[in-house]
Design an enzyme around this catalytic site. Structure first.
Site, PDB file in Angstrom:
ATOM      1  N   CYS A  97       8.896  23.146 -23.181  1.00 43.52           N
ATOM      2  CA  CYS A  97       9.311  23.935 -22.011  1.00 43.52           C
ATOM      3  C   CYS A  97       9.655  25.341 -22.477  1.00 43.52           C
ATOM      4  CB  CYS A  97      10.537  23.273 -21.365  1.00 43.52           C
ATOM      5  SG  CYS A  97      11.381  24.298 -20.154  1.00 43.52           S
ATOM      6  N   CYS A 101      10.371  30.226 -16.422  1.00 43.57           N
ATOM      7  CA  CYS A 101       9.859  30.052 -15.052  1.00 43.57           C
ATOM      8  C   CYS A 101      10.979  29.922 -14.030  1.00 43.57           C
ATOM      9  CB  CYS A 101       8.984  28.817 -14.968  1.00 43.57           C
ATOM     10  SG  CYS A 101       8.082  28.457 -16.459  1.00 43.57           S
ATOM     11  N   THR A 188      17.952  24.758 -17.601  1.00 43.07           N
ATOM     12  CA  THR A 188      16.871  25.051 -18.531  1.00 43.07           C
ATOM     13  C   THR A 188      16.960  26.477 -19.068  1.00 43.07           C
ATOM     14  OG1 THR A 188      15.393  23.478 -17.495  1.00 43.07           O
ATOM     15  CG2 THR A 188      14.356  25.297 -18.638  1.00 43.07           C
ATOM     16  N   HIS A 290       9.064  25.757  -7.948  1.00 44.21           N
ATOM     17  CA  HIS A 290       9.186  25.070  -9.246  1.00 44.21           C
ATOM     18  C   HIS A 290       8.325  23.808  -9.290  1.00 44.21           C
ATOM     19  CE1 HIS A 290      10.869  25.578 -13.127  1.00 44.21           C
ATOM     20  NE2 HIS A 290      11.337  24.339 -13.185  1.00 44.21           N
ATOM     21  N   TYR A 294       5.166  22.968 -12.193  1.00 44.92           N
ATOM     22  CA  TYR A 294       4.900  21.778 -13.000  1.00 44.92           C
ATOM     23  C   TYR A 294       3.418  21.429 -13.035  1.00 44.92           C
ATOM     24  CZ  TYR A 294       9.804  20.561 -13.751  1.00 44.92           C
ATOM     25  OH  TYR A 294      11.104  20.549 -14.160  1.00 44.92           O
ATOM     26  N   CYS A 297       2.782  23.963 -16.327  1.00 45.14           N
ATOM     27  CA  CYS A 297       3.419  23.764 -17.642  1.00 45.14           C
ATOM     28  C   CYS A 297       3.185  22.364 -18.191  1.00 45.14           C
ATOM     29  CB  CYS A 297       4.906  24.093 -17.584  1.00 45.14           C
ATOM     30  SG  CYS A 297       5.940  22.847 -16.788  1.00 45.14           S
ATOM     31  N   GLU A 445      12.086  15.249 -17.685  1.00 45.41           N
ATOM     32  CA  GLU A 445      12.056  16.425 -16.811  1.00 45.41           C
ATOM     33  C   GLU A 445      10.931  16.313 -15.781  1.00 45.41           C
ATOM     34  OE1 GLU A 445      11.046  20.352 -18.228  1.00 45.41           O
ATOM     35  OE2 GLU A 445      12.856  21.120 -17.259  1.00 45.41           O
TER      36      GLU A 445
HETATM   37 FE1  SF4 Z   1      10.141  24.552 -18.270  1.00 48.46          FE
HETATM   38 FE2  SF4 Z   1       7.977  23.910 -16.877  1.00 48.46          FE
HETATM   39 FE3  SF4 Z   1      10.259  24.533 -15.606  1.00 48.46          FE
HETATM   40 FE4  SF4 Z   1       8.800  26.387 -16.898  1.00 48.46          FE
HETATM   41  S1  SF4 Z   1       8.188  25.211 -15.093  1.00 48.46           S
HETATM   42  S2  SF4 Z   1      11.007  26.141 -16.951  1.00 48.46           S
HETATM   43  S3  SF4 Z   1       8.079  25.245 -18.650  1.00 48.46           S
HETATM   44  S4  SF4 Z   1       9.890  22.766 -16.932  1.00 48.46           S
HETATM   45 FE    FE Z   2      12.023  22.378 -15.258  1.00 50.77          FE
END
Ligand code: SF4
Ligand code: FE
Length: 488
Positions: A97, A101, A188, A290, A294, A297, A445
């Protein structure tokens, strides 16, 4: 900023971070923390590279300057698609991660929500937020978009809790600003962020209005401190000579419990103050963005996991087996399905009243619902292909030992042409992503980040238009509803 400047900028901050019960003097160089910082640093480094500039940077609608895409307000569906592609790229480069983001998703949600609050209440939140975001863009900051409160008894609303601090709240309103208290849980990238940008965590009613608050504070503001979250196998990072055992020694992610102990926030950094009816809109928009994230990422991390599984099969001498090939096909199918959802919700994006673009909420929620399942299956198949040796293998110290090292070398050998150390490295990488520190980001996560599965199902129920679908069926089946009223 360059990646080096980013690291140095954190060094200059007076961050208060606790780990194992102690205040960390230098979080930047701490062996357990630094790999996660390196992941964020990649968001700066790739933006410097010509081949990635198109994905990693954008032209700011606020200043006309080129900014890092992580600080950008999406101006069209192409921006939304590029965001997902950028996240897949970073997942591929870090296998972890990369944390930045949450800020990007908060910027876009707060920008559009504040516009609509001002429209109704004649407030000036949107203008304040635009000024704040210009400051963030001009300084290329990493911002921790923070939503999740500890929540205490989940059956009670914020104002009904026996401990009133279970949700972040306004404890005092002054002429020059507000004073806030509470905490945000599993945040995060909190320790790697210059700023914290706070939003409410649920829709609220009038009795909860002291909890309807959004604001920004520097990470080292008076009264802010963080307690670093433990991860599976995290202390391997503190062992000497355990580079192989760590699995991914360069990169990682982290979460922290962020505490706000009567923190003063000046008015120019307050973006929602008691307009409780807008808490739900802010939550829904941030979560939507968000959930789109996902679809990028996790797919990038999945790419690395699929690659590692294929390598493990090569090194085991099993690559030609049909069931292995089929498992790799299945993993790819699942991973690309996640990506398809991330791209789809971006392509179907719409302009908000404020002018930035928002993803299609139904498709973003479907994307994240799939993410709560598919990475688990991909991880299961990865472990299947890797074999049990992935969790029973001797340590690097044994491998390097003068006396017994030769036995490790001899008996952990797979195919002749591959060095034992390379085989160990790939197996440990799979362990890291499925059971170790990176499993936080790839597995649990995937389930709970951006909202637990049930949160998406509520949104899918709301957005699914069942009534419209009933209508479609009635027309095809030639249903005559007037007949329903006549009872025999
Ligand atoms: Fe982490 Fe994915 Fe959230 Fe970005 S979108 S902060 S990489 S979990
Ligand atoms: Fe996250």
């Amino acid at each position: 900023m360059t990646s080096e400047q980013y690291i140095e900028s954190l060094r200059k901050m007076n961050l208060k971070v606790y780990l194992f019960g102690k205040l960390i003097e230098n979080p930047v160089d701490h062996p357990m923390i630094r790999p996660s910082m390196n992941s964020v640093a990649m968001t700066y480094k790739l933006a410097e590279m010509d081949e990635y500039k198109d994905l990693m940077t954008a032209k700011s609608n606020l200043t006309g300057k080129t900014v890092n895409r992580f600080c950008h307000l999406h101006q069209n569906t192409e921006d939304l698609v590029k965001k997902v592609k950028m996240q897949r790229l970073l997942g591929q480069k870090t296998a972890a991660c990369f944390q930045r983001c949450v800020g990007m998703d908060a910027f876009n949600a707060i920008y559009s929500t504040t516009f609509e609050i001002d429209e109704k209440h004649g407030t000036e939140y949107h203008k304040r937020f635009v000024d704040y975001l210009k400051f963030v863009q001009d300084n290329d900051l990493t911002v921790d978009g923070a939503m999740t409160d500890p929540k205490g008894d989940r059956g009670l609303s914020p104002s009904q809790q026996s401990d009133p601090d279970m949700y972040v709240r306004i404890v005092e309103e002054r002429a020059d600003g507000i004073v806030v208290r509470g905490a945000k849980a599993h945040q995060t990238g909190a320790v790697n962020s210059h700023e914290h940008l706070i939003m409410p965590t649920i829709a609220m009613k009038e009795e909860d209005k002291d909890y309807a608050v959004s604001f920004a504070v520097p990470s080292d503001a008076e009264g802010v401190f963080m307690i670093y979250g433990r991860q599976s196998c995290d202390t391997r990072k503190m062992e000497e000579g355990a580079d192989i055992d760590v699995g991914n020694s360069q990169f990682g992610g982290h979460e922290a419990l962020v505490i706000f102990e009567d923190v003063f926030v000046p008015w120019n950094r307050v973006f929602l103050c008691k307009e409780y009816e807008f808490a739900g809109m802010m939550v829904e928009r941030f979560a939507g963005y968000h959930r789109q994230s996902y679809g990028g990422c996790k797919v990038g991390v999945g790419d690395v996991l699929i690659g590692a599984s294929a390598l493990a099969a090569d090194y085991n001498g099993a690559a030609k087996a049909n069931h292995i090939k089929d498992k790799l096909v299945e993993m790819t199918h699942l991973n690309e399905t996640l990506y398809s959802c991330g791209i789809a919700c971006s392509c179907e994006g719409q302009k908000t009243k404020a002018g930035n673009y928002q993803i299609d909420l139904l498709l973003a929620n479907v994307c994240k619902q799939n993410v709560t399942r598919f990475p688990y299956e991909i991880a299961r198949l990865a472990e299947d292909i890797a074999g049990g040796i992935m969790v029973t293998m001797p340590s690097e110290a044994d491998y390097r030992d003068e006396k017994i090292g030769k036995y490790v070398h001899k008996y952990i050998q797979g195919v002749d042409s591959v060095d034992t150390e390379n085989r160990m490295r790939v197996l440990r990488l799979i362990e890291n992503m499925t059971l170790g520190t990176a499993a936080v980001g790839y597995r649990t996560e995937s389930l709970h980040g951006a909202g637990s599965p049930q949160a998406q199902r509520i949104m899918i129920a709301r957005q699914g238009n069942i009534e419209g679908k009933k209508q479609l069926a009635k027309v095809i089946a030639k249903v005559d509803e007037s007949k329903n009223k006549t009872k025999k």
